[in-house]
Write an enzyme that holds these catalytic residues in place. Structure first.
Site, PDB file in Angstrom:
ATOM      1  N   SER A 149      -9.863  -1.069   6.873  1.00 49.45           N
ATOM      2  CA  SER A 149      -9.297  -0.841   5.542  1.00 49.45           C
ATOM      3  C   SER A 149      -8.559  -2.002   4.903  1.00 49.45           C
ATOM      4  O   SER A 149      -8.214  -1.910   3.725  1.00 49.45           O
ATOM      5  CB  SER A 149      -8.377   0.366   5.568  1.00 49.45           C
ATOM      6  OG  SER A 149      -9.151   1.520   5.486  1.00 49.45           O
ATOM      7  N   LYS A 165       0.851  -1.189   0.000  1.00 50.03           N
ATOM      8  CA  LYS A 165       0.000   0.000   0.000  1.00 50.03           C
ATOM      9  C   LYS A 165       0.888   1.241   0.000  1.00 50.03           C
ATOM     10  O   LYS A 165       1.989   1.227   0.583  1.00 50.03           O
ATOM     11  CB  LYS A 165      -0.894  -0.048   1.250  1.00 50.03           C
ATOM     12  CG  LYS A 165      -2.002   0.986   1.299  1.00 50.03           C
ATOM     13  CD  LYS A 165      -2.932   0.703   2.486  1.00 50.03           C
ATOM     14  CE  LYS A 165      -4.027   1.736   2.673  1.00 50.03           C
ATOM     15  NZ  LYS A 165      -4.914   1.416   3.809  1.00 50.03           N
ATOM     16  N   SER A 225      -9.836   1.567   2.769  1.00 45.67           N
ATOM     17  CA  SER A 225      -8.967   2.375   1.946  1.00 45.67           C
ATOM     18  C   SER A 225      -7.942   1.573   1.159  1.00 45.67           C
ATOM     19  O   SER A 225      -7.355   2.090   0.209  1.00 45.67           O
ATOM     20  CB  SER A 225      -8.253   3.416   2.814  1.00 45.67           C
ATOM     21  OG  SER A 225      -7.392   2.785   3.758  1.00 45.67           O
TER      22      SER A 225
HETATM   23  N1  GLN Z   1     -13.131   3.706   6.574  1.00 41.66           N
HETATM   24  C1  GLN Z   1     -12.472   4.110   7.779  1.00 41.66           C
HETATM   25  C2  GLN Z   1     -12.108   5.553   7.685  1.00 41.66           C
HETATM   26  O1  GLN Z   1     -12.425   6.124   6.713  1.00 41.66           O
HETATM   27  C3  GLN Z   1     -11.277   3.235   8.044  1.00 41.66           C
HETATM   28  C4  GLN Z   1     -10.082   3.566   7.264  1.00 41.66           C
HETATM   29  C5  GLN Z   1      -8.919   2.683   7.539  1.00 41.66           C
HETATM   30  O2  GLN Z   1      -9.074   1.613   8.140  1.00 41.66           O
HETATM   31  N2  GLN Z   1      -7.732   3.142   7.176  1.00 41.66           N
HETATM   32  O3  GLN Z   1     -11.515   6.112   8.555  1.00 41.66           O
END
Ligand code: GLN
Length: 463
Positions: A166, A67, A142
């Protein structure tokens, strides 16, 4: 040969010289060339991919991707944010240095929501990633790039980060496996920090056994992450094993508002398959879990706003001139951060501001402790907690515009970032339109081996 074979199959084939590491990499690059112009999983495919390790480990020579928020020395790392567009990592993250020791072939860096805030990979500075199963739909987020790259067979596995879901949610949406390890196991050293008390790095793979192999490679103690706990000190955190395959189901939580009917039906089918495989289900109550999302959306912005304060236009990344210091900040941050990131910074600054700190931040911390205690207590009676991974199936681009609707995607994953427990998402079949469902299993702290055990049983049971 294809990149979706198991790691052990690829390893055996490589050892028997059925094909070489170079040929395996060529295959990965061919698939990337063919597919990534449509999918956009990669922010960058490296021009000079290192394949010089001769070490004989399971991961040696297996193509993988990271990532875009994981540092790899000398390479770009931007968290898919304009503010870090031209940033180059000056050191290797702990996970990259472990992968290098294993001779992994790191092919490139993968797309994500801007600064890892999001559930659809629509907010990336480099444009959205498409879901390989249906290009009109989001891959989740994400870690949309890491999940899509594995699902499309461009790499064998990838590393993502999970602050609220994510790794698990995009794995679910792309029909692959995603593991969020226990907080304190895999080092965060060299992960671009988002919300430091919640962030965890973990693998996205084609199957549970592969997740276990990758986890074992990166799960090594690192003194450079002060929250990383040495193996010998983990025992006291582990809850005693119930030992007879008991699965706890937080029934009222799963049946809650906003969970799609087909997701509920698939969840029941999945539990039935586990019952046939010798597991017992018991309903459990986690009375405060319904507040997990609200707690997360106070703590995550609070921590993110503190972490992101370092991008001040002076020391890191983008700089935009201004007549005064304040103007310089406004110009830099206004242009460098995406809309959602700006929203979180404002939310976080607000909940931490004097007068509101007690009312929001402190209250949320208290609830976090309560939720954590309830989960810990539940594990005195059950071995595993099961829910669906996400309340809905992969949605179309632009379909969910309102931030709250997107936040609700994480309802089942967020609780275990607050509590720190390890959790895994595993595919559990498809609906009539070919869209994937997924099951989510959680284990006591540092008991990832239980997830692998139930996960492998589940994969066999659901076939
Ligand atoms: N969807 C969550 C957020 O927007 C989690 C994001 C993540 O786990 N990096 O914060």
């Amino acid at each position: 040969m294809n990149l979706q074979q198991t790691i052990e199959q690829l390893y055996t084939a490589l050892s028997k010289n059925k094909f070489s590491k170079e040929e395996l990499l060529e295959t990965a690059l061919d698939v990337i060339n063919k597919k990534d112009s449509d999918i956009n999983a990669f922010v960058e495919v490296y021009k000079d991919i290192e394949t010089n390790s001769t070490k004989d480990t399971l991961l040696s020579g297996i193509p993988m991707g990271i990532k875009d928020n994981i540092l790899y020395k000398g390479r770009g790392a931007s968290a898919a944010s304009k503010i870090l567009e031209n940033y180059t990592a000056s050191y290797d993250s702990h996970v990259v240095s472990e992968l290098k020791k294993h001779g992994a072939t790191i092919v490139g860096r993968l797309n994500m929501d801007d600064s890892a805030m999001g559930t659809s990979t629509e907010s990336s500075y480099y444009g959205p990633t498409k879901n390989p199963i249906d290009l009109t739909r989001v891959p989740g987020g994400s870690s949309g790039g890491p999940a899509a790259a594995v699902a499309a067979g461009m790499v064998n596995y990838s590393l993502g980060s999970d602050t609220g879901g994510s790794i698990r949610q995009p794995a679910a949406m792309c029909g692959v496996v995603g593991l969020k390890p226990s907080y304190g196991s895999v080092s965060r050293n060299g992960l671009i920090a988002m919300a430091s008390s919640l962030d965890v790095i973990g693998p996205i793979t084609n199957n549970v056994r592969d997740a276990e192999i990758v986890f074992n490679a990166i799960n090594t103690y690192d003194p450079l992450d002060s929250t990383c706990i040495p193996e010998e000190k983990r025992a006291p955190f582990k809850v005693k094993n119930v030992n007879n395959k008991v699965i706890g189901v937080p029934r009222s939580f799963v049946n809650g508002e906003g969970v799609s009917d087909e997701v509920k039906a698939n969840f029941q089918t999945s539990l039935d398959a586990l019952r046939d495989a010798g597991y017992t289900m018991v309903d459990i109550e986690l009375p405060h879990i319904q507040y997990a999302l609200a707690v997360y959306y106070i703590l995550q912005p609070a921590e993110a706003s503190s972490n992101l304060a370092r991008y001040d236009g002076v020391r890191f990344g983008l700089h935009k001139d201004g007549a005064t210091l304040e103007e310089m900040y406004k110009n830099t941050k206004g242009e460098g951060f995406g809309k959602e990131v700006q929203r979180r910074i404002m939310l976080g600054t607000y909940v931490l501001s004097s007068g509101y700190h007690d009312e929001y931040y402190y209250k949320a911390q208290k609830l976090r402790k309560k939720i954590t205690d309830e989960i810990k207590k539940a594990f005195e009676k059950v071995d595993i907690i099961a829910t669906p991974t996400a309340p809905s199936l992969p949605f179309k681009f632009g379909e969910k515009k309102d931030p709250i609707t997107l936040y609700l995607e994480d309802i089942f994953t967020v609780p275990y970032n607050l509590s720190g427990n390890p959790a895994i998402s595993i595919p559990s079949g498809f609906n009539d339109n070919g869209l994937p469902f997924a099951m989510h299993f959680t284990a006591p702290m540092f008991c990832e081996e239980k997830l692998f055990e139930v996960g492998k049983d589940f994969e066999r049971a659901i076939l």
